[in-house]
Motif scaffolding. Structure first.
Motif, short mmCIF file in Angstrom:
data_model
loop_
_atom_site.label_atom_id
_atom_site.label_comp_id
_atom_site.label_asym_id
_atom_site.label_seq_id
_atom_site.Cartn_x
_atom_site.Cartn_y
_atom_site.Cartn_z
N UNK A 1 0.84 -1.21 0.00
CA UNK A 1 0.00 0.00 0.00
C UNK A 1 0.87 1.26 0.00
N UNK A 2 1.95 1.26 0.75
CA UNK A 2 2.86 2.40 0.80
C UNK A 2 3.55 2.58 -0.55
N UNK A 3 3.96 1.48 -1.18
CA UNK A 3 4.68 1.56 -2.44
C UNK A 3 3.81 2.09 -3.58
N UNK A 4 2.48 1.96 -3.48
CA UNK A 4 1.60 2.55 -4.49
C UNK A 4 1.73 4.06 -4.50
N UNK A 5 1.91 4.64 -3.33
CA UNK A 5 1.95 6.10 -3.18
C UNK A 5 3.38 6.63 -3.29
N UNK A 6 4.32 5.95 -2.66
CA UNK A 6 5.70 6.41 -2.59
C UNK A 6 6.50 5.85 -3.76
N UNK A 7 6.81 6.70 -4.72
CA UNK A 7 7.56 6.28 -5.91
C UNK A 7 8.72 7.24 -6.10
N UNK B 1 9.87 5.99 2.63
CA UNK B 1 9.21 4.69 2.54
C UNK B 1 9.59 3.90 3.78
N UNK B 2 8.66 3.75 4.71
CA UNK B 2 8.96 3.08 5.97
C UNK B 2 8.93 1.55 5.86
N UNK B 3 8.59 1.05 4.69
CA UNK B 3 8.69 -0.38 4.42
C UNK B 3 7.76 -1.27 5.21
#
Length: 117
Positions: free
Chosen positions: A15-21, A93-95
């Motif tokens: 979910x985080x990777x969808x936003x954080x690019x 990105x806190x992973x």
């Protein structure tokens, strides 16, 4: 039955990777936390390259104390290397980890070192 701890973390990470690019002008600061160590990378996702990488295992990192203090030192080190490489702003990105404890200490260390999120 509910999700296991690892499945929940993986779902949050996606979910985080969808936003954080990460782009060339604003790369992504990715954090990986294991039980003993902490790792940080500045990544350009468009090119698929790691621009800067620092971990608590690095020989040049002169950090002692608690794991939180070491995470803060890793944040300062990644900020120093990123500024030398000409990177001033990053996407954090806190992973999949909670923004608390060692992840928060790393982020604060990076901010103290001069990075902007």
């Amino acid at each position: 039955m509910g999700l296991s701890k690892t499945d929940r973390k993986l779902r949050i990470r996606r979910r985080i990777r969808k936003v954080s690019f990460g782009t060339e002008s604003r790369p992504r600061l990715s954090v990986f936390r294991s039980n003993k160590e902490i790792y940080a990378q500045v990544i350009d996702d468009n090119a698929g390259k790691t621009l800067v990488a620092v971990s608590s295992r690095d020989k040049g990192l002169e950090a002692t104390g608690t794991k939180t203090e070491i995470a803060n030192a890793v944040g300062k080190a990644v900020a120093e290397k990123a500024l030398k490489a000409g990177i001033e702003t990053v996407a954090f990105d806190r992973g999949g980890n909670l923004y608390h404890g060692r992840v928060k200490a790393l982020a604060e260390g990076a901010r103290e070192g001069g990075l902007k999120f």
